[in-house]
Design a protein around this motif. Structure first.
Motif, PDB file in Angstrom:
ATOM      1  N   CYS A 222       1.013  -1.156   0.135  1.00 22.96           N
ATOM      2  CA  CYS A 222       0.022   0.015  -0.049  1.00 22.96           C
ATOM      3  C   CYS A 222       0.920   1.250   0.090  1.00 22.96           C
ATOM      4  N   MET A 223       2.054   1.249   0.851  1.00 21.64           N
ATOM      5  CA  MET A 223       2.614   2.374   0.954  1.00 21.64           C
ATOM      6  C   MET A 223       3.299   2.675  -0.604  1.00 21.64           C
ATOM      7  N   GLU A 224       3.981   1.574  -1.200  1.00 16.28           N
ATOM      8  CA  GLU A 224       4.502   1.801  -2.484  1.00 16.28           C
ATOM      9  C   GLU A 224       3.416   1.970  -3.589  1.00 16.28           C
ATOM     10  N   HIS A 225       2.250   2.098  -3.204  1.00 12.00           N
ATOM     11  CA  HIS A 225       1.028   2.254  -4.144  1.00 12.00           C
ATOM     12  C   HIS A 225       1.041   0.989  -5.384  1.00 12.00           C
ATOM     13  N   ALA A 226       1.485  -0.337  -4.775  1.00 11.78           N
ATOM     14  CA  ALA A 226       1.577  -1.395  -5.504  1.00 11.78           C
ATOM     15  C   ALA A 226      -0.092  -1.698  -5.626  1.00 11.78           C
ATOM     16  N   VAL A 227      -0.767  -1.527  -4.669  1.00 13.39           N
ATOM     17  CA  VAL A 227      -2.128  -1.852  -4.586  1.00 13.39           C
ATOM     18  C   VAL A 227      -2.840  -0.488  -4.071  1.00 13.39           C
ATOM     19  N   LEU A 228      -3.834  -0.098  -4.696  1.00 14.04           N
ATOM     20  CA  LEU A 228      -4.476   1.061  -4.547  1.00 14.04           C
ATOM     21  C   LEU A 228      -6.089   0.815  -3.919  1.00 14.04           C
ATOM     22  N   PRO A 229      -6.337   0.451  -2.911  1.00 12.87           N
ATOM     23  CA  PRO A 229      -7.828   0.223  -2.371  1.00 12.87           C
ATOM     24  C   PRO A 229      -8.449   1.610  -2.489  1.00 12.87           C
ATOM     25  N   VAL A 230      -9.608   1.606  -2.885  1.00 14.56           N
ATOM     26  CA  VAL A 230     -10.569   2.994  -3.104  1.00 14.56           C
ATOM     27  C   VAL A 230     -11.847   2.857  -2.037  1.00 14.56           C
ATOM     28  N   ASP A 231     -12.342   1.735  -1.773  1.00 17.03           N
ATOM     29  CA  ASP A 231     -13.328   1.590  -0.891  1.00 17.03           C
ATOM     30  C   ASP A 231     -13.343   0.141  -0.110  1.00 17.03           C
ATOM     31  N   GLY A 232     -14.265   0.016   0.881  1.00 13.60           N
ATOM     32  CA  GLY A 232     -14.120  -1.323   1.560  1.00 13.60           C
ATOM     33  C   GLY A 232     -14.083  -2.487   0.768  1.00 13.60           C
ATOM     34  N   ALA A 233     -14.557  -2.827  -0.404  1.00 11.70           N
ATOM     35  CA  ALA A 233     -14.872  -3.786  -1.086  1.00 11.70           C
ATOM     36  C   ALA A 233     -13.374  -4.038  -1.699  1.00 11.70           C
ATOM     37  N   THR A 234     -12.710  -2.937  -2.137  1.00 18.81           N
ATOM     38  CA  THR A 234     -11.320  -3.014  -2.837  1.00 18.81           C
ATOM     39  C   THR A 234     -10.398  -3.497  -1.777  1.00 18.81           C
ATOM     40  N   LEU A 235     -10.615  -2.938  -0.605  1.00 19.28           N
ATOM     41  CA  LEU A 235      -9.520  -2.985   0.535  1.00 19.28           C
ATOM     42  C   LEU A 235      -9.720  -4.613   0.793  1.00 19.28           C
ATOM     43  N   ALA A 236     -10.742  -5.249   1.015  1.00 13.58           N
ATOM     44  CA  ALA A 236     -11.010  -6.427   1.398  1.00 13.58           C
ATOM     45  C   ALA A 236     -10.576  -7.361   0.202  1.00 13.58           C
ATOM     46  N   GLU A 237     -10.708  -6.954  -0.837  1.00 14.01           N
ATOM     47  CA  GLU A 237     -10.246  -8.000  -1.979  1.00 14.01           C
ATOM     48  C   GLU A 237      -8.664  -7.944  -1.882  1.00 14.01           C
ATOM     49  N   VAL A 238      -7.700  -6.865  -1.642  1.00 16.25           N
ATOM     50  CA  VAL A 238      -6.229  -6.977  -1.597  1.00 16.25           C
ATOM     51  C   VAL A 238      -6.079  -7.626  -0.340  1.00 16.25           C
TER      52      VAL A 238
END
Length: 1309
Positions: A762-778
């Protein structure tokens, strides 16, 4: 291959050695088949065209393909504007009727240019119903109410509102470069810094939705069914119609067609009325009697066929909308009929009664799968049956909870009831008969179905021939959890005790086994990492199993071997399962584990098990390599110094995550070591007489990593360890001890590797969650269960770069609050009876989100007063009594409960007592919280502006809650071949072979369509990548058309405001700009920004990219001041999330400088460009191309500034008579703006001279090797990875292969 640990099993290594790798990555094809390339061609036989002769219109020609069915031509004709009103016809070729279900290639004499005649057939009752249904569908075709109501797999799409349908070819009609003045000013709420977050723009009103009224009423007449003597005259049914001119008519549907009769509402007279006109089509009859109908129906059909097909095709699974506008409720004969017949016989095209779901699900699995066409047919059938089954199960579950289905054990109390409807078995998520009393009672019974579903998903994916699972769907609706399952033939007639021949029905007291089951399950044990093991039953006999004890095997009356109750397919999660007398590793203890959870069914996710095994495999390789090197060293008798890789790194095996090696010297040596180990493993496998020392090396390494075999790497888990009530024989004590250790290591691995890895990504922005669902997915992709959310947030808080993780923290807190609220809402709803539902839900939302301090619930009794109090009804909704306990909830109590729940469930301390404190403390948005809670619980609210912050009235009234939908979990069958093509296409693209990549991905698209039909998430990813490739190769029109499909599909399948849809809008805007559709590009970007604000808010790394895009486009249309607002916001966000020294920030400074230059404000321009120059100089050095470019630009700016100053001085000296040389202010050229747009969106154009291409490929290959080697090292120059930094090609991308910079081409999900 071994570097990445893709194939931990030595078996795979032998296979890999044995067969050359296949180009297309179709690993299933037997070497015996001809090459896969030819298989593919089989599917796409060339099409040909036929001529269609239909009554009453000009003949037309139609393109068809040989593997289509005759039925598909029927569908096309029912969809075409000029033939859409016909449903009951057959096709004739040379006087012979074509069979509905035969393939065109099997029709004799059908070839290029054949003439097919459309012949009207006599009606039957069924055909007449289908016809009326079809006419209703045509009348409603533009009406979005089905999508808002979540019916029949309709869903919403708003793209056409923003493009005005001018994408693609039709866009060319506009004058070349629309430089006519465009109004670029966005609405106030889209501008940076705006605080308001309106809800209404989320679903803009589409012009086509105000439907043209063709008829006032079309409904079944009260005179149905026809009496006997009329039946014998051919009457099938009667319809009642009120035309737009207010004329009331009664219509007879007869075998020959439709005509008016003389009946009225109260008087039956079946004789024909005037005009005496018999028409085979209802539409033609209505055209005769109503001029308005004739005019409006024609317009409606014209509009219908102009819509993009993707706006109207049904989706495979229902998507629900959490908001909807206020709609007029209209009379609708088809929906009314559906409601009465409860749509049991709804699948009307299937002969016979209801569908036998189990038979269909299992038969499709048994279809052959030897070659590609067979596999496609099989996967298509599996997918279709699954999506139908899911739809039926969802409808049934809602009917069960709404009380419309009779229980099969009606005398028992409501919690214990079970139901059968439409050949599906339904049970409620309550602990019936104390089945789960040792596991946590009702809580365990609630979570067991989802665990079971995960098990079904996994066994289905392994797809072992001869082993069958049940169709399973889990539906959460109105606070209840319903499990829907297909029925094993014969299970209802027998007692469960007699039918279980494998496993245990009482959690391990009585256990039985069966050789055939062991043989079938043995085949799944390697891919699922399940250990074959022995347990003791109540008579102290040893029983061998290859699954957890509660997995039951039942042979159905159809002779198939079914397994069910797969709730413990994966090993237990010890962090949440305190076992007396067992110590967890110290990293677990440090994090405060083990913690008692609400139930004892916590399992590790399959992704975690896989990651753990891969991690152990790397370790195994390292250990073996070290020992080998030591042996070789001692052989040569040169005591080589192994400081950085001595035995010390043996000890640190479970502590350090893979890839914190000491330095590059060890790196290179261990790589060669790995090659040796690989060789060694192969030689050992091939021949047992090898030199004993290398065998010893392997044995030691196996022992160190906990492998169950001592000759090869093989890690498996025993799912019964720590299971209450399961006992193991004495002889297995050592094995059990090792297994316990393995589980502890896995629990520690989750905490010490996976969670820190997630935070780092997340810090290196390799994944970019935008809402709850995308956070759960990562989180889930890394195998981290949601119950670890509190731990993830703690790590984010402790992280040194805390502010760079602001967005993750905010999403995490929002998710934590809404999940806790969802838990409370679930039990809250169970106490509400149907008549109080909207009042109860609006009261809950007020307590949750409204600033109004004391909302009062309206009890439903107010509206109607009944004369006598009815006695308590027997058949209440399952669960609590119809009480009104929900009405006493207060905001203070709810928020107190939310904080408690967050502490108990997620072990996280929320510091807020009201919603306003939460918003204040954590920077949340109430509208975002409303979206999250609605999506999680299935609430649908009215589309209007809610005054959340008013302290004078509550935000919600009961009229604002429109509906409550089910939340459905089901299996997603995959298209394996298509996916292989897609992956190999991606790989090709990453190596720089765009053409080949494009062909493979096109192929994948065809196969996806073949299996999934037109609409699917994976097809969407495929279209996006295709669009990107076409764009890079310069084919803008093709890029636009593919990306438009991707946007429509994302809106329809994932949701109109899903983060993925926001991304797709951005890509589409870029391609629109490149095709010089500037105003469209702007409105798409504004839409994306609005959605982003609604879903998250302003402060998100993705917002920087969005605002750079908007700023650049505005710069291009010379809206400089507006452009600056967006670019400066982007600069601020980039600086925050990437640090002030990042290359992204330098680029941002440059973009701002260019706008100031265009405004002739050279001082500001110089200031920004200097900042950028400094960053380039420190990050890349003096001699780097970027640094030189920047310094050139600085010189040019300085000269312009000096020229301007001279001119000004001239004016001051000579007043107005001064002769002033005209200043050259250039509006930016479109090409230069586009170039910058490509840079920020990470798109690389490849210079097309052949030599350049060769060099580039070599460069990419070299980089790829470097990357492989450095994958395990922490990259020192982290900003480089995400920055366009030229090296060779213009704007080559940091350290990544071309066109692979944006994370988007990888398939998410």
């Amino acid at each position: 291959m071994l570097l990445n640990g893709d194939c931990p099993e030595s078996l795979k290594k032998e296979e890999a050695a044995a067969e050359p790798p296949r180009e297309n990555g179709l690993d299933e094809a037997d070497p015996g088949d001809e090459t896969t390339g030819q298989e593919v061609i089989v599917i796409q036989d060339t099409g040909f065209s036929v001529k269609i002769l239909a009554p009453g219109i000009e003949p037309f020609s139609l393109q068809v393909s040989p593997q289509e069915m005759v039925q598909e031509i029927h569908q096309v004709l029912m969809d075409r504007e000029d033939t859409c009103h016909r449903t009951c016809f057959s096709l004739h070729l040379d006087g012979n009727v074509l069979d509905h279900f035969s393939e065109l290639r099997s029709v004799e004499g059908l070839q290029e240019g054949s003439v097919l005649r459309v012949v009207e057939e006599p009606y039957t009752v069924r055909e007449a119903r289908i016809h009326v249904r079809h006419v209703r569908d045509l009348l409603k075709s533009l009406d979005p109410s089905d999508a808002f109501n979540g019916v029949d797999c309709n869903s919403l799409s708003f793209l056409s509102v923003f493009t005005d349908g001018d994408l693609g070819d039709s866009g060319k009609r506009k004058k070349g470069l629309e430089m006519d003045p465009i109004d670029c000013t966005p609405p106030e709420y889209i501008l940076p810094g705006s605080r308001e977050r309106p809800l209404c723009p989320l679903q803009p009103q589409n012009r086509d939705w105000k439907p043209l009224q063709c008829l006032k009423v079309l409904t079944m007449s009260g005179w149905n069914p026809p009496p006997g003597n009329r039946k014998m005259h051919g009457d099938l049914m009667y319809l009642f119609v009120i035309t737009a001119e207010d004329r009331q008519v009664s219509i007879t549907a007869s075998t020959r067609g439709f005509y008016l009769n003389q009946s009225t509402a109260y008087h039956f007279n079946p004789k024909p009325a005037s005009p005496r006109f018999l028409s085979h089509s209802l539409v033609e009859l209505l055209n005769q009697i109503s001029p308005t109908f004739k005019k409006n129906f024609a317009v409606l059909q014209k509009k219908r066929v102009q819509r993009h097909p993707f706006e109207r095709i049904a989706t495979p699974f229902q998507v629900y909308s959490w908001t909807a506008p206020q709609a007029e409720h209209a009379m609708d004969c088809v929906r009314a009929e559906d409601a009465y017949t409860s749509r049991l016989g709804y699948e009307e095209h299937i002969p016979g009664q209801t569908r036998d779901w189990n038979e269909e699900l299992q038969t499709t699995r048994e279809l052959p799968r030897k070659n590609l066409p067979e596999r496609l047919l099989r996967e298509r059938a599996i997918f279709k049956v699954h999506s139908d089954f899911t739809a039926a199960a969802t409808r049934g579950a809602m009917a069960v909870i709404d009380g419309n289905v009779m229980a099969i054990n009606p005398s028992e109390e409501t919690k214990m009831q079970m139901f059968i409807w439409n050949n599906i078995f339904f049970s409620l998520g309550f602990d019936v008969r104390d089945h789960y009393k040792d596991f946590g009672g009702d809580v365990a019974a609630y979570v067991a179905p989802t665990n079971d579903l995960n098990g079904v998903r996994t066994y289905n994916a392994v797809d072992v021939e001869g082993l069958y699972t049940l169709g399973t769907v889990v539906v959460d609706y109105r606070g209840y959890r319903v499990t829907a399952q297909s029925i094993i033939p014969g299970i209802l007639e027998r007692d469960q005790e007699q039918s279980v021949i494998y496993g245990s029905i009482d959690f391990g007291k009585t256990v039985v086994s069966h050789p055939r089951y062991l043989e079938l399950l043995e085949r799944t044990s390697r891919p699922l990492k399940i250990l074959r093991h022995r347990v003791l039953n109540d008579r102290d006999e040893e029983v061998e199993l290859c699954s957890s004890v509660e997995c039951k095997g039942i042979i159905g009356n159809d002779g198939r071997h079914y397994i069910l109750d797969l709730l413990r397919t994966f090993p237990p999660d010890l962090n949440f399962l305190p076992v007396p007398g067992e110590e967890l590793p110290e990293e677990c203890a440090r994090a405060g584990f083990p913690r008692a959870h609400r139930h004892k069914l916590c399992c590790l996710r399959q992704e975690l098990v896989d990651a753990f095994v891969e991690h152990r495999y790397l370790l195994f390789m390292k250990l073996a390599a070290l020992q080998l090197m030591q042996q070789n060293a001692s052989q040569l008798e040169t005591p080589s110094s192994l400081e950085n890789g001595g035995p010390s790194s043996l000890e640190s095996k479970s502590e350090d995550p893979p890839g914190q090696e000491a330095g590059s010297e060890e790196e290179s040596s261990s790589t060669s070591g790995l090659a040796k180990v690989k060789e060694l493993a192969e030689t050992i496998a091939a021949d047992d007489g090898t030199d004993p020392r290398s065998r010893e090396v392997i044995r030691n390494a196996c022992k160190a990593v906990g492998s169950i075999s001592s000759t090869a790497f093989d890690i498996r888990f025993n799912p019964d360890i720590f299971s209450p009530g399961v006992r193991f024989p004495e002889s297995c004590q050592d094995e059990v001890r090792d297994q316990k250790q393995l589980l502890k290591d896995a629990a520690a691995f989750l905490l010490s590797c996976q969670i820190p890895g997630l935070v780092k990504d997340c810090m290196e922005h390799a994944v970019l969650p935008v809402d709850g669902a995308t956070l759960a997915e990562v989180m889930r992709q890394r195998g981290i269960n949601m119950r670890y959310l509190g731990k993830v947030l703690e790590l984010v808080l402790r992280s040194p770069a805390r502010h760079q993780l602001d967005h993750v923290y905010k999403i995490g807190i929002g998710e934590l609050i809404t999940r806790s609220a969802k838990h409370i809402f679930k039990t809250y709803l169970q106490g509400v009876e149907l008549s109080g539902l909207s009042a109860a839900i609006s009261h809950f939302l007020n307590c949750f989100l409204s600033s109004y301090p004391n909302p009062v619930a309206h009890l439903p009794a107010d509206e109607l007063v009944s004369k006598k109090r009815n006695k308590r009804r027997k058949n209440r909704p399952p669960g609590a009594a119809d009480n009104t306990a929900w009405a006493v909830m207060t905001p203070q109590a709810l928020w107190k409960n939310i904080c408690q729940e967050a502490k108990n469930y997620f072990d996280f301390d929320l510091e807020c007592e009201t919603v306003d404190q939460a918003v204040e403390t954590y920077g949340l948005q109430k509208i975002t919280l409303l979206r999250e809670i609605s999506l999680k619980t299935g609430i649908q609210v009215l589309l209007k502006e809610y005054s959340f912050d008013s302290r004078h009235k509550p935000a919600f009234t009961e009229e604002d809650v429109l509906n409550i939908f089910p939340v459905v979990k089901h299996v997603n069958p995959k298209a394996s071949d298509a996916f292989h093509f897609f992956q190999s296409g991606q790989a090709k693209v990453q190596q720089g072979f765009l053409k080949e990549g494009c062909e493979l991905i096109n192929e994948a698209l065809n196969l996806f369509n073949n299996v999934y039909g037109a609409m699917h998430v994976e097809t969407c990813a495929c279209l996006r990548l295709l669009a990107r490739l076409h764009y890079i190769m310069g084919d803008y029109a093709e890029a636009l058309s593919n990306q438009q499909k991707a946007v429509l599909m994302s809106e329809r399948v994932m949701g109109t405001e899903h983060p993925n849809t926001i991304q797709e809008y951005m890509h589409l805007a870029l391609y629109c700009f490149a095709s010089s559709q500037l105003s469209t590009a702007l409105s798409l970007l504004y839409r994306a920004r609005y959605l982003m604000l609604l879903v998250f808010g302003e402060d998100h790394p993705e917002m920087a990219l969005l605002d750079n895009n908007i700023g650049l486009v505005l710069h291009g249309v010379m809206e400089y001041d507006l452009s600056l607002r967006f670019l400066e916001n982007a600069l601020a966000v980039s600086t925050k999330y990437h640090g002030p020294k990042a290359l992204k920030v330098a680029l941002s400074h440059h973009l701002v400088a260019r706008v100031y230059e265009s405004k002739a404000e050279f001082r500001s321009a110089l200031q920004h460009e200097k900042e950028g120059y400094t960053i380039y100089k420190t990050q890349l050095g003096e001699d780097h191309e970027k640094t030189k470019e920047s310094s050139e630009y600085l010189k040019c700016l300085t000269q312009q500034a000096v020229a301007l100053q001279r001119t000004m001085n001239e004016i001051y000296r000579n007043g107005s008579s001064a002769n002033i040389p005209p200043l050259k202010f250039t509006a930016p050229s479109m090409a230069s703006v586009l170039e910058q747009l490509n840079v920020i969106n990470g798109i690389l154009f490849i210079p097309l001279s052949q030599k350049d291409l060769e060099n580039l490929k070599a460069e990419v290959a070299r980089r790829h090797q470097l990357q492989e080697a450095s994958r395990n090292r922490d990259r020192a120059e982290e900003p480089m990875a995400t920055e366009p930094a030229p090296a060779g090609a213009p704007e080559d991308l940091g350290s990544q292969p071309p066109a692979a910079k944006d994370p988007s081409p990888s398939v998410q999900g």
